[in-house]
Design a protein around this motif. Sequence first.
Motif, PDB file in Angstrom:
ATOM      1  N   TYR A 115       1.172  -1.114   0.315  1.00  0.00           N
ATOM      2  CA  TYR A 115       0.080   0.198  -0.112  1.00  0.00           C
ATOM      3  C   TYR A 115       0.844   1.491   0.108  1.00  0.00           C
ATOM      4  O   TYR A 115       0.488   2.087  -0.023  1.00  0.00           O
ATOM      5  N   ASP A 118       4.023   3.278  -4.109  1.00  0.00           N
ATOM      6  CA  ASP A 118       3.193   3.809  -5.651  1.00  0.00           C
ATOM      7  C   ASP A 118       2.598   3.391  -6.724  1.00  0.00           C
ATOM      8  O   ASP A 118       1.904   3.133  -6.921  1.00  0.00           O
ATOM      9  N   ALA A 119       3.659   2.941  -6.849  1.00  0.00           N
ATOM     10  CA  ALA A 119       3.999   2.154  -8.413  1.00  0.00           C
ATOM     11  C   ALA A 119       2.341   1.040  -8.129  1.00  0.00           C
ATOM     12  O   ALA A 119       1.750   0.807  -8.874  1.00  0.00           O
ATOM     13  N   TRP A 121       0.673   0.771  -5.579  1.00  0.00           N
ATOM     14  CA  TRP A 121      -1.114   1.134  -5.124  1.00  0.00           C
ATOM     15  C   TRP A 121      -1.700   1.869  -6.578  1.00  0.00           C
ATOM     16  O   TRP A 121      -2.868   1.627  -6.681  1.00  0.00           O
ATOM     17  N   ARG A 122      -1.053   2.616  -7.475  1.00  0.00           N
ATOM     18  CA  ARG A 122      -2.178   3.101  -8.226  1.00  0.00           C
ATOM     19  C   ARG A 122      -1.856   2.073  -9.549  1.00  0.00           C
ATOM     20  O   ARG A 122      -3.540   2.410 -10.215  1.00  0.00           O
ATOM     21  N   GLY A 123      -1.009   0.848  -9.766  1.00  0.00           N
ATOM     22  CA  GLY A 123      -1.382   0.120 -10.666  1.00  0.00           C
ATOM     23  C   GLY A 123      -1.911  -1.181 -11.291  1.00  0.00           C
ATOM     24  O   GLY A 123      -2.789  -1.819 -11.259  1.00  0.00           O
ATOM     25  N   HIS A 126      -5.212  -0.171  -5.636  1.00  0.00           N
ATOM     26  CA  HIS A 126      -6.043   1.366  -6.107  1.00  0.00           C
ATOM     27  C   HIS A 126      -7.240   0.297  -7.364  1.00  0.00           C
ATOM     28  O   HIS A 126      -8.453   0.395  -6.774  1.00  0.00           O
ATOM     29  N   PRO A 127      -7.003   0.005  -7.890  1.00  0.00           N
ATOM     30  CA  PRO A 127      -7.919  -0.459  -8.902  1.00  0.00           C
ATOM     31  C   PRO A 127      -7.979  -1.331  -9.068  1.00  0.00           C
ATOM     32  O   PRO A 127      -9.797  -1.738  -9.501  1.00  0.00           O
ATOM     33  N   GLN A 143      -8.790   4.843  -0.804  1.00  0.00           N
ATOM     34  CA  GLN A 143      -7.808   5.573   0.224  1.00  0.00           C
ATOM     35  C   GLN A 143      -7.748   6.045   1.309  1.00  0.00           C
ATOM     36  O   GLN A 143      -6.903   5.342   2.787  1.00  0.00           O
ATOM     37  N   ARG A 146      -6.562   2.093   2.395  1.00  0.00           N
ATOM     38  CA  ARG A 146      -4.321   2.683   2.663  1.00  0.00           C
ATOM     39  C   ARG A 146      -4.463   3.076   3.367  1.00  0.00           C
ATOM     40  O   ARG A 146      -3.412   2.929   4.203  1.00  0.00           O
ATOM     41  N   SER A 161       6.031   6.847   1.094  1.00  0.00           N
ATOM     42  CA  SER A 161       5.625   7.446   0.274  1.00  0.00           C
ATOM     43  C   SER A 161       6.284   8.298  -0.081  1.00  0.00           C
ATOM     44  O   SER A 161       6.009   9.472  -0.017  1.00  0.00           O
TER      45      SER A 161
END
Length: 293
Positions: A115, A118-119, A121-123, A126-127, A143, A146, A161
Amino acid sequence: MDDHNPLAVLHVWPGKWGLPSLDPICLTAVLYAQLTIPGKFSLMESTSPTASPTGTLPYLVHERNVVASLSSLFKYMAGVGVNLNSSLSSAEKSQSTAWCTHAEANLGDLIHVLYAQDANWRGVTHPTLIQIYSIPQRYYAPQRHRASYKPRLEAAELWVSPGEEVEEKDVSSFTETKKLKKEENHKARFLLTRQVLEKARAVLDIYARLLGQGSFFFGNKPTTLDVVVAANILLIVRPPFPDDLLQGLVKTSYPLLISHAERVHSTAFPESHAIVPVIQEGFSLMSLIPRIF
């Protein structure tokens, strides 16, 4: 749990990546249930554990019983089904309990650190959470989800992060500010990489030594410890993480732990075995209320 009793219903976070749940504790509970009460339970995929005694997932509903917390689930399912630790000596049972607690905490940190990357979480993370939540929860719940792991990972010195922990500096131009942030993000990334690898090696080395060349931790069949460790390893190696720092470490340096995890999974879910029935969670107005996880 005899054949005349209704099926138990195990409420868990939804499945993903070929696994029956995307959460390590829930995945542990599913694997354990499949090994102890196979064919006698169904899964309820949920994102709102409002009926859970602990307010968290997983929890089990069977007849008039509602059982939550992983240790309580272990005890209940072992009592009505197969006791995975029945062949262990008293000393081995004590050791197993202690190692299970250690694995839940320390292997759990390794999964939850995803979590903070960032890569990933975003990739991926999160999706995935957006997909499993309905409207309007998908706009705020991921969010919050997280953020719920941040105190735990800060305590383990694993929350760095990039872009969030940058100190304010007195600079005179936008270009200098952008350059400073880029440097700070690089430093944060390096720090996170080092800390994750150090923590991961320290933890994984322990379980690699415990397992040795054996098929399972205690003898030739899975015990509770096997299930706990396998669930966590599977959630490290199965998802398609863009940043494969941790995943790559496990795949290259700990192949026996991966083989062990897959062995536990295939023991619980052999190809010839019927798929566990999955019940979709019904709509509830309570699920619309924002909550802390």
